[in-house]
Write a protein that holds these residues in place. Structure first.
Motif, short mmCIF file in Angstrom:
data_model
loop_
_atom_site.label_atom_id
_atom_site.label_comp_id
_atom_site.label_asym_id
_atom_site.label_seq_id
_atom_site.Cartn_x
_atom_site.Cartn_y
_atom_site.Cartn_z
N ASP A 91 50.55 52.85 34.08
CA ASP A 91 49.78 52.55 35.36
C ASP A 91 48.77 51.40 35.23
OD1 ASP A 91 51.09 54.51 37.36
OD2 ASP A 91 50.35 55.94 35.61
N TYR A 92 48.57 50.50 35.95
CA TYR A 92 47.62 49.30 35.77
C TYR A 92 46.95 49.02 37.20
CZ TYR A 92 51.37 46.31 37.05
OH TYR A 92 52.37 45.50 37.42
N GLN A 93 45.72 48.39 36.77
CA GLN A 93 45.12 47.88 38.02
C GLN A 93 44.08 46.94 37.39
OE1 GLN A 93 43.09 51.08 40.08
NE2 GLN A 93 41.65 51.38 38.41
N TYR A 130 44.58 50.13 31.88
CA TYR A 130 45.84 50.60 32.04
C TYR A 130 46.08 52.08 31.20
CZ TYR A 130 46.11 48.19 27.57
OH TYR A 130 45.71 47.67 26.25
N SER A 137 54.52 45.86 41.55
CA SER A 137 53.13 45.73 41.75
C SER A 137 52.83 45.21 43.12
CB SER A 137 52.43 44.70 40.64
OG SER A 137 52.78 43.56 40.53
N SER A 151 43.33 40.57 42.68
CA SER A 151 43.39 41.95 42.86
C SER A 151 44.59 42.66 43.14
CB SER A 151 42.56 42.16 44.39
OG SER A 151 42.29 43.57 44.58
N PHE A 152 44.83 43.74 42.14
CA PHE A 152 46.23 44.33 42.11
C PHE A 152 46.36 45.53 41.48
CE2 PHE A 152 45.25 42.12 38.17
CZ PHE A 152 45.57 43.04 37.17
N GLN A 153 47.35 46.28 41.55
CA GLN A 153 47.76 47.63 41.09
C GLN A 153 49.39 47.61 40.95
OE1 GLN A 153 46.20 50.75 43.54
NE2 GLN A 153 47.51 50.11 45.18
N GLY A 154 49.87 48.47 39.93
CA GLY A 154 51.14 48.47 39.72
C GLY A 154 51.40 49.49 38.51
N MET A 205 41.53 44.07 33.55
CA MET A 205 42.47 45.06 34.03
C MET A 205 42.44 46.42 33.10
SD MET A 205 46.70 44.50 33.83
CE MET A 205 47.27 45.04 31.97
#
Length: 152
Positions: free
Chosen positions: A144-146, A71, A120, A126-129, A69
């Motif tokens: 912001d993160y993914q 950020y 998110s 598999s993610f983003q938020g 991840m």
């Protein structure tokens, strides 16, 4: 894969939230690295900066990287909010989130210094938020993160 997701949540709770100290010898110049390992998994959170910062978390299964991840967080209104207050709110909010045995999904936490809100999409694969701290309905901090699984 449940074991991997469980480990990610545990590692996040034990390291930054648990007050674990950075490694004396970081993996990159000027980085702050916090490591954790248990069983077959190893975790490293490595970031640069303070009030405004950028970082990456990686989990290895043995020698193979399997999840990561990245950020970027920052104070949006340094005239009215600072990193110390942001850290207090974030630590309490994420501690509450990890107690629910998760690290993704909609979450809100009310604190005297501001409201923590996280949105998110996806799951640990598999993610983003984005996480924010709001004071009087105005965003004063944002991260912001993914991330997701790493496949060979």
């Amino acid at each position: 894969m449940d074991a991997l997701e469980d480990f990610i949540i545990e590692a996040k709770a034990v390291t930054y939230m648990g007050g674990k100290h950075p490694l004396a010898a970081p993996t990159r110049p000027a980085a702050k690295d916090i490591a954790y390992d248990k069983g077959r998994f190893r975790y490293l959170d490595s970031h640069f900066g303070g009030t405004d910062f950028l970082g990456q978390e990686v989990v290895w299964d043995g020698e193979a990287p399997v999840w990561a991840m990245n950020y970027y967080g920052r104070i949006l209104d340094p005239g009215s909010f600072d990193g110390e207050r942001a850290g207090i709110v974030i630590k309490q909010a994420l501690t509450a989130l990890y107690q629910e045995k998760r690290f993704l999904g909609g979450f809100a936490y009310q604190h005297a210094l501001g409201e923590y809100v996280d949105h998110s999409v996806g799951d640990y694969r598999s993610f983003q938020g984005v996480e924010r701290i709001l004071v009087a309905d105005r965003a004063v901090y944002q991260l912001d993160y993914q991330g997701g699984l790493i496949k060979p």
